[in-house]
Design a protein around this motif. Sequence first.
Motif, PDB file in Angstrom:
ATOM      1  N   GLU A  36       1.676  39.487  -8.617  1.00 20.91           N
ATOM      2  CA  GLU A  36       0.255  39.157  -8.695  1.00 20.91           C
ATOM      3  C   GLU A  36      -0.469  40.158  -9.582  1.00 20.91           C
ATOM      4  N   ASP A  37      -1.369  39.663 -10.427  1.00 22.24           N
ATOM      5  CA  ASP A  37      -2.350  40.507 -11.103  1.00 22.24           C
ATOM      6  C   ASP A  37      -3.666  39.738 -11.140  1.00 22.24           C
ATOM      7  N   ASP A  38      -4.647  40.222 -11.887  1.00 24.20           N
ATOM      8  CA  ASP A  38      -5.965  39.592 -11.868  1.00 24.20           C
ATOM      9  C   ASP A  38      -5.963  38.190 -12.454  1.00 24.20           C
ATOM     10  N   ASN A  39      -4.976  37.889 -13.284  1.00 26.72           N
ATOM     11  CA  ASN A  39      -4.983  36.612 -13.992  1.00 26.72           C
ATOM     12  C   ASN A  39      -3.848  35.671 -13.621  1.00 26.72           C
ATOM     13  N   LEU A  40      -2.895  36.167 -12.845  1.00 23.84           N
ATOM     14  CA  LEU A  40      -1.665  35.399 -12.673  1.00 23.84           C
ATOM     15  C   LEU A  40      -1.002  35.691 -11.323  1.00 23.84           C
ATOM     16  N   THR A  41      -0.479  34.644 -10.707  1.00 17.66           N
ATOM     17  CA  THR A  41       0.356  34.785  -9.513  1.00 17.66           C
ATOM     18  C   THR A  41       1.636  33.999  -9.742  1.00 17.66           C
ATOM     19  N   VAL A  42       2.767  34.665  -9.542  1.00 20.76           N
ATOM     20  CA  VAL A  42       4.076  34.017  -9.667  1.00 20.76           C
ATOM     21  C   VAL A  42       4.825  34.211  -8.357  1.00 20.76           C
ATOM     22  N   LYS A  43       5.249  33.104  -7.770  1.00 16.57           N
ATOM     23  CA  LYS A  43       6.030  33.165  -6.526  1.00 16.57           C
ATOM     24  C   LYS A  43       7.331  32.401  -6.708  1.00 16.57           C
ATOM     25  N   VAL A  44       8.432  33.039  -6.311  1.00 17.26           N
ATOM     26  CA  VAL A  44       9.757  32.428  -6.373  1.00 17.26           C
ATOM     27  C   VAL A  44      10.307  32.363  -4.956  1.00 17.26           C
ATOM     28  N   GLN A  45      10.812  31.202  -4.579  1.00 12.00           N
ATOM     29  CA  GLN A  45      11.352  31.013  -3.239  1.00 12.00           C
ATOM     30  C   GLN A  45      12.775  30.483  -3.317  1.00 12.00           C
ATOM     31  N   LEU A  46      13.667  31.037  -2.504  1.00 11.37           N
ATOM     32  CA  LEU A  46      15.019  30.514  -2.344  1.00 11.37           C
ATOM     33  C   LEU A  46      15.092  29.851  -0.987  1.00 11.37           C
ATOM     34  N   THR A  47      15.451  28.582  -0.989  1.00  8.03           N
ATOM     35  CA  THR A  47      15.414  27.780   0.222  1.00  8.03           C
ATOM     36  C   THR A  47      16.664  26.919   0.320  1.00  8.03           C
ATOM     37  N   SER A  48      17.166  26.778   1.529  1.00  8.72           N
ATOM     38  CA  SER A  48      18.203  25.798   1.814  1.00  8.72           C
ATOM     39  C   SER A  48      17.557  24.715   2.671  1.00  8.72           C
ATOM     40  N   ARG A  49      17.603  23.464   2.208  1.00  5.41           N
ATOM     41  CA  ARG A  49      16.961  22.398   2.978  1.00  5.41           C
ATOM     42  C   ARG A  49      17.682  21.075   2.790  1.00  5.41           C
ATOM     43  N   GLU A  50      17.381  20.156   3.711  1.00  2.62           N
ATOM     44  CA  GLU A  50      18.056  18.873   3.693  1.00  2.62           C
ATOM     45  C   GLU A  50      17.596  18.025   2.507  1.00  2.62           C
ATOM     46  N   SER A  51      18.474  17.133   2.091  1.00  7.97           N
ATOM     47  CA  SER A  51      18.146  16.197   1.025  1.00  7.97           C
ATOM     48  C   SER A  51      18.732  14.830   1.389  1.00  7.97           C
ATOM     49  N   PRO A  52      17.911  13.773   1.492  1.00 10.84           N
ATOM     50  CA  PRO A  52      16.465  13.759   1.255  1.00 10.84           C
ATOM     51  C   PRO A  52      15.705  14.540   2.329  1.00 10.84           C
ATOM     52  N   TYR A  53      14.515  15.004   1.963  1.00 11.85           N
ATOM     53  CA  TYR A  53      13.697  15.859   2.813  1.00 11.85           C
ATOM     54  C   TYR A  53      12.801  14.973   3.681  1.00 11.85           C
ATOM     55  N   LEU A  54      13.162  14.820   4.964  1.00  6.53           N
ATOM     56  CA  LEU A  54      12.454  13.930   5.869  1.00  6.53           C
ATOM     57  C   LEU A  54      12.162  14.643   7.182  1.00  6.53           C
ATOM     58  N   SER A  55      10.914  14.573   7.643  1.00  9.08           N
ATOM     59  CA  SER A  55      10.552  15.162   8.937  1.00  9.08           C
ATOM     60  C   SER A  55      10.741  14.109  10.025  1.00  9.08           C
ATOM     61  N   ASP A  56      12.010  13.837  10.335  1.00  6.26           N
ATOM     62  CA  ASP A  56      12.321  12.754  11.267  1.00  6.26           C
ATOM     63  C   ASP A  56      13.084  13.210  12.500  1.00  6.26           C
ATOM     64  N   GLY A  57      13.291  14.523  12.645  1.00  7.33           N
ATOM     65  CA  GLY A  57      14.005  15.018  13.807  1.00  7.33           C
ATOM     66  C   GLY A  57      15.510  15.047  13.659  1.00  7.33           C
ATOM     67  N   TYR A  58      16.008  14.687  12.485  1.00  5.96           N
ATOM     68  CA  TYR A  58      17.452  14.694  12.225  1.00  5.96           C
ATOM     69  C   TYR A  58      17.745  15.618  11.048  1.00  5.96           C
ATOM     70  N   LYS A  59      18.783  16.420  11.171  1.00  7.14           N
ATOM     71  CA  LYS A  59      19.193  17.290  10.069  1.00  7.14           C
ATOM     72  C   LYS A  59      20.095  16.522   9.120  1.00  7.14           C
ATOM     73  N   GLY A  60      19.760  16.531   7.836  1.00  5.56           N
ATOM     74  CA  GLY A  60      20.573  15.862   6.833  1.00  5.56           C
ATOM     75  C   GLY A  60      21.451  16.837   6.076  1.00  5.56           C
ATOM     76  N   ASP A  61      22.056  16.354   4.997  1.00  6.22           N
ATOM     77  CA  ASP A  61      22.876  17.209   4.147  1.00  6.22           C
ATOM     78  C   ASP A  61      21.988  18.258   3.483  1.00  6.22           C
ATOM     79  N   MET A  62      22.504  19.479   3.407  1.00  5.07           N
ATOM     80  CA  MET A  62      21.703  20.595   2.918  1.00  5.07           C
ATOM     81  C   MET A  62      22.013  20.899   1.451  1.00  5.07           C
ATOM     82  N   GLN A  63      20.996  21.404   0.750  1.00  6.80           N
ATOM     83  CA  GLN A  63      21.190  21.894  -0.613  1.00  6.80           C
ATOM     84  C   GLN A  63      20.369  23.150  -0.812  1.00  6.80           C
TER      85      GLN A  63
END
Length: 208
Positions: A36-63
């Motif tokens: 972060e500085d006065d003119n710019l914010t850069v955020k990088v995230q590493l995530t493992s999550r299901e694909s397709p991404y569905l909030s349905d109560g079931y865990k799918g295949d992860m990527q």
Amino acid sequence: MTSAAAALFALSACGSGEINYTDYISEKRDRVYLYEDDNLTVKVQLTSRESPYLSDGYKGDMQDICEIFVKFSQSPENVTATLGESGGEMSYMSVTDSFYLSFAAAEIGDSASVTLTCDGTERQIDAPGVLYDGVITCEDALESARQYDGDLFAALTNGNNFEGEIYVRLLADEGKCYYYVGVIDREGNTSAYLVDGENGNVIAERKL
């Protein structure tokens, strides 16, 4: 391992029966890098999550994915981002007035080195990781939520199965780490908890 983390693991071992609730994590964000500085914010995230991404109560295949978010004080017309050998043109998100790019997870050390090209001008950004000594893990944060709302986890546990899915996301705000823990049942209802990243205390909750 901190004393708080050790205590959480000990309680997990004796309190969760044969269920390993980490097996039901369908989104796990455990690394975040921020510049972060006065003119710019850069955020990088590493995530493992299901694909397709569905909030349905079931865990799918992860990527495993890497996400880059860039916000400017004055947004340019075109932005590309490169991290390692991956990158491309970023998409503008009007809701957040920021740019976004995702690709297969990259190898990142203590800091994320991102090359931004904004309307033809190139800039190198080194975003340090937000983790610091004493921050608990995603698994610790999940166990904190389980201890805090044991009735919910018990209600969703059927024998050796958990009838839901779990999101655990590392967050950072003003130099301090937190975790979001979300538990989604098979009706799509979400129970959300904000966990202190140092002592594991649940400091806020919300039912959605």
